[in-house]
Design an enzyme around this catalytic site. Structure first.
Site, PDB file in Angstrom:
ATOM      1  CB  THR A  84      -1.063  -0.014   1.151  1.00 34.89           C
ATOM      2  OG1 THR A  84      -0.281   0.074   2.450  1.00 34.89           O
ATOM      3  CG2 THR A  84      -1.754  -1.179   1.417  1.00 34.89           C
TER       4      THR A  84
ATOM      5  CB  ALA B 163       2.601   1.412  -4.647  1.00 32.91           C
TER       6      ALA B 163
ATOM      7  N   GLY C 288       4.283   6.304  -3.050  1.00 31.49           N
ATOM      8  CA  GLY C 288       5.457   7.128  -2.343  1.00 31.49           C
ATOM      9  C   GLY C 288       6.766   6.590  -2.379  1.00 31.49           C
TER      10      GLY C 288
ATOM     11  CB  ILE D  71       8.809   4.000   1.876  1.00 27.55           C
ATOM     12  CG1 ILE D  71       9.956   5.183   2.584  1.00 27.55           C
ATOM     13  CG2 ILE D  71       8.747   2.576   2.450  1.00 27.55           C
ATOM     14  CD1 ILE D  71       9.454   5.362   3.919  1.00 27.55           C
ATOM     15  N   GLY D  72       7.110   3.100  -0.607  1.00 29.11           N
ATOM     16  CA  GLY D  72       6.271   1.912  -1.300  1.00 29.11           C
ATOM     17  C   GLY D  72       7.084   1.665  -2.622  1.00 29.11           C
TER      18      GLY D  72
ATOM     19  CE1 TYR E  52       3.602  10.229  10.124  1.00 26.69           C
ATOM     20  CE2 TYR E  52       5.509  10.572  11.427  1.00 26.69           C
ATOM     21  CZ  TYR E  52       4.819   9.964  10.218  1.00 26.69           C
ATOM     22  OH  TYR E  52       5.532   8.964   9.461  1.00 26.69           O
TER      23      TYR E  52
END
Length: 241
Positions: A7, A9, A11, A13-14, A151
């Protein structure tokens, strides 16, 4: 061939996780909520031999999450690995400047979304008699960040959820872990200016900011580490020790 749902994806990191898991032979289901063009752009860096399904979905809506898993099962098969990289953050500001709507959005994606994705993964993994779930947390979930209260709280909640689910799912051979990165330059951190990034790098014991590929390496480790569950693995250059 094992199947991984990633999930967030779209971004950085994704995207890094998708590339790394493709090299390890996983079929990929790539979820995004916005920026479909970023998800499509991943395909040029993924082997043409890798089965890939791109799925738009809102992970804060149970019907969307259920539909996501149904689509994956229909097109690829049951999920072996969930890598939850979806997340949102706010620009740095004091708690008194954070609106109720902003609080709700951060918690809805970072906590509720993680819960819904995990809940929906469990039946698939039970049928396969095992599986692995890796959530992307944050160093702020471990230590808290000034002007990052909401956050930090959401990632702290995620860490608690990971440990609880690790205990709950261990008898079914489903492992649940998280990676807690340090600062990764990305659109999520676009509000930080160059001076702030340099200062943060100087405060990092190893003297370098974290890059997405280092987070992906940790995800790949946890995906395959059969004796590891309930852990929050810091990838932060030594900030949190």
């Amino acid at each position: 061939m094992k199947i991984a749902l990633i999930t967030g994806a779209s971004g950085v990191i994704g995207g890094a996780c998708a590339k790394a898991l493709s090299k390890k032979g996983y079929a990929l289901a790539l979820q995004y909520h916005s920026h479909p063009e970023r998800t499509q752009a991943l395909l040029k860096d993924i082997s043409s031999k890798t089965p890939v399904l791109i799925c738009p979905a809102d992970i804060t809506q149970e019907s969307d999450v259920s539909g996501l898993y149904t689509a994956i099962e229909t097109r690829l098969g049951r999920v072996d690995l969930l890598v939850n990289c979806a997340g949102v953050a706010l620009p740095q500001k004091t708690l008194t400047d954070v609106s109720e709507a902003e609080m709700d959005k951060v918690y809805s994606v970072n906590v509720k979304g993680a819960m819904l994705l995990t809940k929906a993964a469990v039946p698939h993994m039970l049928k396969k008699e095992g599986g692995s779930i890796v959530h992307i947390s944050s160093m702020w979930g471990l230590t808290g960040g000034s002007c990052e209260a909401v956050y930090s709280a959401s990632k702290g909640a995620l860490n608690g959820f990971v440990k609880a689910m690790a205990k709950e799912l261990a008898p079914a051979h489903i492992r649940v872990n998280a990676v807690a990165p340090g600062l990764v330059p990305s659109p999520m951190n676009a509000s930080l200016d160059e001076q702030s990034l340099i200062a943060f790098q100087q405060e990092t014991p190893l003297g370098k900011l974290i890059v997405p590929e280092q987070v992906a390496d940790a995800v790949c480790y946890l995906a395959e580490a059969e004796a590891v569950t309930g852990q929050i693995l810091s990838v932060d250059g030594g900030i949190v020790i």
